[in-house]
Design an enzyme around this catalytic site. Structure first.
Site, PDB file in Angstrom:
ATOM      1  N   GLU A 523      -7.630 -25.513 -13.267  1.00 44.05           N
ATOM      2  CA  GLU A 523      -8.672 -26.226 -13.225  1.00 44.05           C
ATOM      3  C   GLU A 523      -7.987 -27.709 -12.755  1.00 44.05           C
ATOM      4  OE1 GLU A 523     -12.568 -28.444 -15.380  1.00 44.05           O
ATOM      5  OE2 GLU A 523     -10.957 -26.558 -16.117  1.00 44.05           O
ATOM      6  N   GLU A 788      -8.740 -30.403 -26.371  1.00 39.00           N
ATOM      7  CA  GLU A 788      -9.846 -30.064 -25.606  1.00 39.00           C
ATOM      8  C   GLU A 788     -11.350 -30.551 -26.653  1.00 39.00           C
ATOM      9  OE1 GLU A 788     -11.677 -28.392 -21.527  1.00 39.00           O
ATOM     10  OE2 GLU A 788     -10.078 -27.127 -22.866  1.00 39.00           O
TER      11      GLU A 788
END
Length: 980
Positions: A523, A788
């Protein structure tokens, strides 16, 4: 390589300038604006010192050198400004300029400091280079595939080999040689056998379709006397060119994971040599360059690198090398309109880490660096036979069985291979990839072993002890955009210190050319909401002015030029639904906060049209002023814990915020009509929000922590209902056992909102919590970076969802701004920019016995340190020259407050509300009362409209009061009684 530490302020007996900058950068090449801004900071050990006047002189230009002709003398300018725009003769491209600032204190003493900057291409018609690349027509005839090449996986089977480019040049005697270089891809530049510069992953990642930055290097010292005054000897310029973000793997979409900007990388180089007679020789990339492959078999940001040292071209970057077997380069393009000067610090290796533990398991060696980083590993091999292959796999965690955990990498292989040449000692360090990892798994393969690196070997296994793997030495190398350290926070609680360390590391690891979301999986994108919610923390930790100024330029380029919608990621790739609430609002939040922190109005001037287009886009599709339409992907309060905040509440709160910030920006720039328009819009949005989402008892639709935090933070609750709304927020926290539920949008508001409304005790309870969900929960389980998601790993479920589970992501670390601005109390008044009017208002409480913070403002060092010893509170405050600070001294007995042993009188405030109770503040420099003192002594617009005591929390709000006084520059020491 010492790490990421705040530099000491120079000791100065009198007012002294330091930390000179040009366009927010230290000594730098390639300044590409015709009127650069020059700035400096001030230091003085004398209390009350202030700058009365300054003078800037600039010397240099072509053939003159740093001590050459005068380019500008500003003369003495009265005032306290610590920046000035260059005002001299037009600057010359590819030239070096020395500049000097003199400052005069109020007592007439003067001190000076010097620095320099170099220019890039100031006029587009000065470019004389072309984009060059590999010519596929020079490839040999295609043969049937065989199995005698290096073993590859499915994902790496088609990755191309990076190319080596070179050209030899014979120059007449030169006094200086500079090179501008960039790539569609990544490059490493070399001159006469030397690597040029220390930047990594150059030229970085930008909105390539509109902006490709170039770097400028002074290579005069690298070319040797032969090419200088000694007679114009040969000069070899070489470069290695890899795919990078341009044509390499990017993102998670396996249908098109590469070649998002172009099919093949391209190189551009322009050399400019100055001669003693003032003339110049300019040579650019063209069809005369030669190219071939080399030891790099492939290099990919996500997949890793394969390096075969047996294929090295010894001396390829030196004059005299025989390149007759190399192919001519192809001129791929001559359009140079997208070239822009590099505006930010490059990615650099900033710290080396040695292993803290190693384990040999099933023929593999797992090395623990003790810290989750973004970067790479350097291997030093001794005595390895030719053809021996070492495979390195990278991961953030280990499984319960002690194996490397890589499921969360998704399609990113994060695997490097090195094939030894057979020398007595050889070193391998990848150059065109970056991994997010704490653990490295090493496997060796003897010559002839064709496994892919995921199968354990036997005879060649390595054994690691004390940082060495038998014949292999292992070093972790942390790399990130080298933004200068600006702040430091420490306190008496080791867990809170670890939290700040985790925040700082996640900032470093994810600021790799752009503000990314994660450094490990497939990502690594510049998500706009993540960037804007974390920006206040980022600014305290580092000087990110140049870094975010460049990123904002990309955001403006990526924004829909007609409609005004902003993509979710910048640079823009992959995402298709633009204009997401909280994400698109980065267009307003980021420029406004940069202005507030750095005081540079140019960021508002550049961004105001973009800000207006964004707000107009939202209003156009939501004429009722409740944002429900054209909401993009509408992620909501991303990764909140166990609740669902109303998406309409969140969207409309951000709509109000963006309208407000656009109005404020217009006011700063003197555009009163625009200010009036958006201020009126903000007022109407506020009315619509109250009608739609605020009940008569002060309850916000959805009844979640983030809903209340957004409404209170952005002044969307009618004044009479603020105490009730605060009460509902407090009740939710108490009902959950003082646990948070916030996601990305709300987490950074917890500390500021609770503190501003008299509930710092609750903010501290969340800070110290180690139950799920909390920051302490991950720290208790060994986290060295911010996770995260709150449930990245839990006792009940183990690892979180592999579909999205990074252990290195800064968004939930947005609490860092409150540690600086709340716990340590370093902030500024709402009408201040660039910390001209700082506020020092520490929050004494929690389990802390002391807390300390320093911050490098545009003026100089601002700091505070408080400590509670029995019933006595000690507070030390450092104020930079030119600033007038409002200091809140916490106390339960205002008469006890002393400064350097002398009684202090001032405004008495209630810590629960910060509202003045009585008195006039004292100027500690003069000892006289301050006339015309502001009545709003709060550090932000979060101050409640009424006393929050009526919110009726289950526990009383923070007790005690603060005595407020004004403090000029210098070090101030206070004592006070503290019996909460």
């Amino acid at each position: 390589m010492s790490g990421w530490n705040l530099a000491d302020v120079p000791s100065a007996e009198t007012l002294t300038p330091y930390a000179l900058r040009c366009e927010h950068l230290d000594t730098t090449q390639g300044i590409g604006v015709p009127v650069p801004r020059l700035s400096w900071r001030l230091a003085s050990d004398r209390r009350g010192d202030t700058q009365a006047a300054f003078r800037v002189t600039v010397r240099g230009g072509p053939a003159d050198g740093p001590a050459g002709g005068a380019a500008w003398d500003s003369g003495w300018i009265d005032g306290q400004d610590v920046s000035v725009d260059y005002g001299g003769a037009p600057l010359t491209s590819f030239a070096r300029y020395a500049w000097r600032v003199e400052v005069r204190a109020a007592d007439g003493t003067t001190r000076a400091a010097e620095s320099w900057f170099g220019t890039g291409v100031l006029h587009a018609d000065e470019w004389a280079a072309a984009w060059i690349g590999h010519d596929p027509e020079t490839e040999p005839p295609f043969e049937p595939p065989t199995d005698d090449r290096e073993p590859r996986t499915v994902r790496t089977s088609h990755l191309p080999a990076p190319r080596h480019f070179r050209r030899e040049i014979r120059l007449r005697p030169a006094t200086a040689i500079r090179i501008a270089c960039t790539a569609r891809g990544l490059y490493e530049l070399r001159v006469n056998g030397h690597r040029v510069g220390d930047g990594e992953l150059t030229p970085g990642w930008t909105e390539y379709r509109r902006r490709i930055p170039y770097q400028v290097y002074d290579v005069t010292e690298l070319v040797g006397n032969a090419a200088l005054a000694g007679g114009g000897g040969p000069l070899c310029v070489g470069a290695v060119l890899a795919d990078g973000w341009w044509s390499g793997s990017l993102g998670w979409d396996g249908r098109q994971q590469a070649q998002r900007y172009g099919r093949h990388p391209q190189l551009l180089v322009q050399l400019v040599a100055e001669h003693a007679d003032g003339s110049r020789t300019v040579i650019g990339t063209d069809g005369s360059w030669r190219e071939t492959t080399g030891p790099l078999r492939y290099a990919d940001l996500l997949m890793g690198e394969w390096y075969d040292a047996r294929l090295e071209h010894d001396g390829w970057d030196l004059p005299g090398f025989d390149d007759s077997s190399w192919a001519p380069a192809r001129v791929a393009d001559t359009d140079l309109s997208v070239l822009v000067p590099s505006a930010a610090e490059p990615v650099r290796v900033t710290q080396d880490l040695v292993p803290v533990e190693t384990v040999v398991k099933d023929g593999r060696t797992i090395v623990d660096l003790g810290q989750n980083i973004a970067g790479r590993v350097r291997l030093t091999l001794r005595g390895a036979a030719s053809g021996t292959r070492v495979t390195l796999r990278h991961g953030e965690a280990l499984t319960a069985g002690g194996d490397l955990y890589t499921d969360n990498l998704r399609s990113a292989e994060a695997t490097d291979h090195y094939v030894a040449a057979g020398r007595a000692e050889e070193t391998f360090e990848p150059r065109f990839t970056v991994h997010g990892f704490r653990y490295v798994e090493l496997t060796t393969h003897l010559p002839g072993d064709r496994t892919d690196g995921r199968t354990a070997g036997s005879a060649g296994d390595v054994e690691v002890t004390g940082g060495h793997a038998g014949e292999i030495e292992v070093t972790g190398r942390a790399m990130h955009s080298d933004t200068p350290v600006a702040g430091d926070f420490t306190c008496s609680d080791p867990t809170v210190n670890q939290l700040m360390s985790n925040i700082r590391w996640s900032q470093r690891d994810n600021f790799v050319s752009v503000p990314t979301d994660c450094p490990q999986r497939d990502e690594r994108l510049g998500w706009t909401a993540d960037a804007q919610v974390f920006l206040p923390t980022a600014c305290y930790n580092a000087d990110v002015a140049a870094f975010f100024t460049g990123w904002l330029a990309d955001l403006r380029c990526a924004q829909d030029a007609v409609g005004g919608a902003v993509p979710d990621v910048v640079p823009h790739v992959m995402t298709e639904r633009h204009g997401t609430p909280g994400w698109g609002d980065a267009a307003t939040v980021v420029p406004w906060h940069l202005y507030r922190v750095y005081g540079d109005e140019r960021v508002l001037r550049d961004s105001l049209p973009s800000m207006r287009r964004w707000v107009d886009h939202v209003e156009r599709h939501n004429p009722g002023l409740v944002w429900r339409h054209r909401v993009g992907s509408h992620y909501g309060d991303w990764l909140q814990a166990g609740v669902r905040t109303s998406r309409d509440v969140m969207a409309t709160a951000y709509f109000a915020l963006s309208a407000d910030l656009t109005a404020r920006a217009a006011h700063v720039l003197g555009d009163l009509d625009t200010h009036s328009h958006y201020a009126g819009l903000r007022a109407r949005i506020g009315e619509a929000f109250a009608r739609e989402f605020v009940s008569p008892d002060g309850r916000i639709t959805g009844d979640t922590q983030t809903g209340y935090l957004l409404a209170l933070a952005h002044d969307l609750v009618p004044a009479g209902l603020v105490p009730a709304a605060v009460g509902h927020l407090v009740a939710d926290l108490e009902r959950r056992g003082r646990r948070l539920t916030t996601g990305f949008a709300g987490v950074g508001l917890l500390g500021p909102v609770l503190s501003a409304h008299g509930h710092a005790d609750l903010a501290y309870a969340l800070l110290h919590d180690d139950r799920y969900p909390s920051w302490g929960y991950s720290i208790k389980r060994g986290a060295t970076t911010i996770w995260e998601r709150w449930d990245g790993w839990t006792e009940e479920a183990g690892f979180g969802p592999v579909a999205m589970n990074s252990f290195n992501h800064y968004a939930l670390g947005s609490v860092g701004a409150w540690l600086y601005g709340g716990v340590a109390g370093l902030g500024q008044r709402d009408d201040s920019a660039g910390f001209r009017r700082p506020i020092v208002r520490p929050l004494v409480g929690g389990l802390l016995r002391w807390a300390s913070a320093e911050y490098e403002t545009p003026l100089g060092r601002l700091g505070s340190r408080w400590e509670v010893d029995g019933d006595t509170l000690r507070l030390e405050v450092r104020v930079p020259p030119g600033a007038l600070a409002t200091v809140h001294v916490p106390t339960t007995d205002p008469a006890s407050v002393r400064s350097s042993g002398r009684p202090v009188t001032g405004v008495l405030t209630d810590l629960a509300s910060s509202h003045p109770v009585t008195g006039v503040p004292t100027d500690l420099t003069t000892g006289r009362p301050v006339t015309g003192a502001p009545t709003d002594l709060t550090s932000s617009r979060l101050a409640p409209a009424t006393d929050p005591a009526s919110a009726q929390p289950s526990d009383p709000p923070t007790t005690g009061r603060a005595l407020v006084c004004e403090a000029g520059s210098g070090l101030h020491s206070f004592t006070a009684t503290w019996r909460p």
